[in-house]
Design an enzyme around this catalytic site. Sequence first.
Site, PDB file in Angstrom:
ATOM      1  CG  ASP A  66      -9.179   3.596   1.281  1.00 11.41           C
ATOM      2  OD1 ASP A  66      -8.410   2.687  -0.070  1.00 11.41           O
ATOM      3  OD2 ASP A  66      -8.930   3.037   2.733  1.00 11.41           O
ATOM      4  CG  ASP A  73      -1.863   1.103   0.899  1.00 13.58           C
ATOM      5  OD1 ASP A  73      -1.931   2.108  -0.090  1.00 13.58           O
ATOM      6  OD2 ASP A  73      -2.165   1.128   1.921  1.00 13.58           O
ATOM      7  N   GLY A 120      -4.928   3.243  -7.789  1.00 18.25           N
ATOM      8  CA  GLY A 120      -5.266   3.623  -9.339  1.00 18.25           C
ATOM      9  C   GLY A 120      -4.382   4.902 -10.274  1.00 18.25           C
TER      10      GLY A 120
END
Length: 739
Positions: free
Chosen positions: A559, A493, A538
């Site tokens: 999210d 992440d 993205g």
Amino acid sequence: MATVLLIFAACGREVQEIEKMSFDFAKFSTGYDPEWLSTGFDDSAWEELNLRETWDTQGYDKYDGEAVYRIRFDLPALSGSDRGPDLLIYLGKIDDADKVYVNGKYIGGNGGFKGDGGSDISFWDIDRTYAVYGNDPALNWGGSNVLAIRVNDKELEGGMYDGPVTIEACTEKDIASTNGLLGDPAKRHHIACQELPGGKIRCDATVRYYLREPAKGRITLLLKDDETGKTKKLFKSEPLELSCGSEYTTSLTLDEAGRAEIIAMFKGKVLARIVPPYILTPKAPAEPVINGPKVYGVRPGSPVIFKIPASGDKPMAYSVEGLPKGLEVNPDNGVISGSILMEGNYDVTLKASNGKGEGRKAFRFVVGDAIALTPPMGWNSWNCWGLTVTQDKVMASAKAMMDKGLTDYGWSYINIDDAWEADRRDKSGKILTNEKFPDIKGLGDWLHYNGLKMGIYSSPGDETCGHYLGSLGHEREDAETWASWGVDYLKYDWCGYGKVFNALDNKGREEYIRPYALMSKILREQKRDIVYSLCQYGMDNVWEWGAEVDAQCWRTTGDITDTWNSLKEIGFSQTVQHEYAAPGRWNDPDMLIVGKVGWGALHDSRLTPDELYTHISLWCLLSSPLLIGCDISQMDRFTFNLLSNPEVLAVNQDVLGKQAAKVWEDGDIQIWMKDVEDGKAIGVFNLGRDSRSVTIPLKELGLDEKSSVRDLWRCRELGRCAKKTFEVPSHGCFLLKLK
Ligand code: GLA
């Protein structure tokens, strides 16, 4: 059971209309003081910011932290009425988190504030819509009101940036689609349903009367049955005199049935309506049926961990015909383990038998470079537990995945998200778990023994999104540590890496790729297959290069949260990525918001049953990884059935690995379609507020007019498609297969 109560004081006559208000600018200050939320606070010295751009472009470049926006608005006086219309407040997107107040009263928020003892959770990519009921005492009808938006920016750009802000009158349906807390549901008519042990559904219908003039009549509850189209009277009260401030509650228990709607009426007027949870998936037969994918990709020499997913009465005996050298099957739990050294395709027959019969299925081990040949299916801790995840909570969901029988349908990954990390490494630089995970290696071994797989989470930055230790500068050590624990899946992440990236002069694609390529190289050197899942929301069209960095999945959006707005914005915006999906290459529009979710504070998903069917249908069509976001140990029958329909899951797990594209749009109706091994999978969705009848435009979609159609949720043949009209409920769908 029915009761009449007297509770409130504020009663009005008629609800009147107001004009829609729109605001392009707001008063603004960095920092936070509770005083700034109040109506009376003097903000005349504050400057004004444009609500269409983040604060970074308006003189606060790189400011991270808290700030407050204030918008003053007038409400008209109520003529002959004490109750104004309910208000819908639209704020657009906010980077990263917000708490919203009207005249100092909290009305809702999204994301997290570290300053309030929580953690900084970003919801930067989600539209905010909040509601305030017209009889909320916080509102000042006939006077001046202040909308105060407290914002917390974790990093990168910050603030409100998707204006204008609008305030308008709204209907009950609008309120149902807000993603803030509601004003005060205790002031409205409403019906709430819950599942009872044994499968019946109990609904409590509460009618609240707030008009000044008393009225005489009966309260009637109607049940409108979708399948038969018939309306049944469920209940009719004695004649009542409802006076200002009276509340009337009645409870009813429904047998499990198809889709139906309960409508509460008084004097011919609809007061409230609800669609209780309804199960479409037919009951699985007692004889063994082998579900799940038809292929399993594994690299030469890497461990195979695969449990034969079979529904039917237990105990069951499992076996495999033609099992290649190096693999073995545990006959008691159906777990296939071992490894295959030589590349190639190995065709086998999976078998499961019980006292009632035998199930068989042709299956292929594809030993080569590619893994995750079908989208990963499993569980992730984030949407339920957020940063409060513990090893016990992970085990509870894993155990429930087995005990409830989800593993019989191919669910297998158990992924630990953020907050497992200790706050410092050991002397040698090795990453450690914190006290909430006393034995992660033991957890991995136990999962593997049961045919489940273990996932972990980290960041290419120095810290994760939850401010735990990231892998920056320790990539090799971390990958080796994870492999030694038996990790099968890594979610990597971006978060803390933003700091490294922002300091760069060149922000080209190669810089987005760099941290991900570095980790992928090291993962490939490990002696086990680790599915590599990129999480950077993205940026830079990750779908164009995700496969290049050897990832199997990549998040395409910010999210998700458990509201219709969030589901709609994320799910139905996946219109350009389909070309990039293929076996081992999956676009990921984020995890499932079903069952009890809450990022640490559990509540039932705020999606309605129709919206939940839309959610699963769309994610299956999109060939998205399916990661259950709820506490499985608290999963109800409705949610279990939503996640255990073999025909629906087969659309997701189809061997061709195609992703559906939006092929038709007519107002609120959208049709999404993809090729599957044995035909076309089609989703017909209704994004609008009213139900719509739809016939599939076969000719325009290039489909054969003689095609026959199957309803996948109901597992039912419907005959010639050209003759069918589908009555698609508001926010609901049909998932079909055409042959
Ligand atoms: C980001 C991700 C989430 C979750 C959290 C953990 O917000 O997008 O899915 O992993 O971080 O902190």
